[in-house]
Design an enzyme around this catalytic site. Sequence first.
Site, PDB file in Angstrom:
ATOM      1  N   GLY A 163       9.825  17.338   9.250  1.00  0.00           N
ATOM      2  CA  GLY A 163       8.797  17.522   8.237  1.00  0.00           C
ATOM      3  C   GLY A 163       9.208  17.148   6.831  1.00  0.00           C
ATOM      4  N   HIS A 164      10.496  16.852   6.611  1.00  0.00           N
ATOM      5  CA  HIS A 164      10.939  16.540   5.251  1.00  0.00           C
ATOM      6  C   HIS A 164      11.054  15.033   5.103  1.00  0.00           C
ATOM      7  CE1 HIS A 164      13.359  17.041   1.496  1.00  0.00           C
ATOM      8  NE2 HIS A 164      12.460  18.003   1.350  1.00  0.00           N
ATOM      9  N   PHE A 165       9.934  14.446   4.736  1.00  0.00           N
ATOM     10  CA  PHE A 165       9.788  12.999   4.555  1.00  0.00           C
ATOM     11  C   PHE A 165      10.095  12.242   5.851  1.00  0.00           C
ATOM     12  CE2 PHE A 165      11.616  14.163   0.166  1.00  0.00           C
ATOM     13  CZ  PHE A 165      10.411  14.695  -0.241  1.00  0.00           C
TER      14      PHE A 165
END
Length: 146
Positions: free
Chosen positions: A46-48
Amino acid sequence: MNIQEILNTLPHRYPFLLVDKVVEITEDGKTVAIKNVTINEPFFVGHFPEEPVMPGVLIIEAIAQTGALYILSKDEFKGRIAYLVGVDGAKFRGKVVPGDVLRLEVEITKLKKSAGIGQGIAFVGDKKVAECKITFMIGDAPKAEE
């Protein structure tokens, strides 16, 4: 320290164990540890996702775990817990991506019966990617239920 010794010292477990190996602990408070950053880290989902970057707060947590390993390796603190209670002056100077090897250097500068203070720096290669001052409270480990 190998991973088994780290697991025996820290209460953290996957996905929040952020130190893979300790390569140096000195008597004067310096600890050097390694975190291998892989695409399999759960935060990359979910982080980039199109350009994965390790969250800065997790780099700080890895620095804190490195400091805690020094504290909890001391005979007088074995079996206790070092809680992170303060982060000051955090600066992020570069991104950390899958495939990087994060070198964590922490020096505990003050250590008392119930508290500790340290300075940490995270590197990828020779490049400083993060730094901060960390403060710990040292408490008793939770007792297992009978």
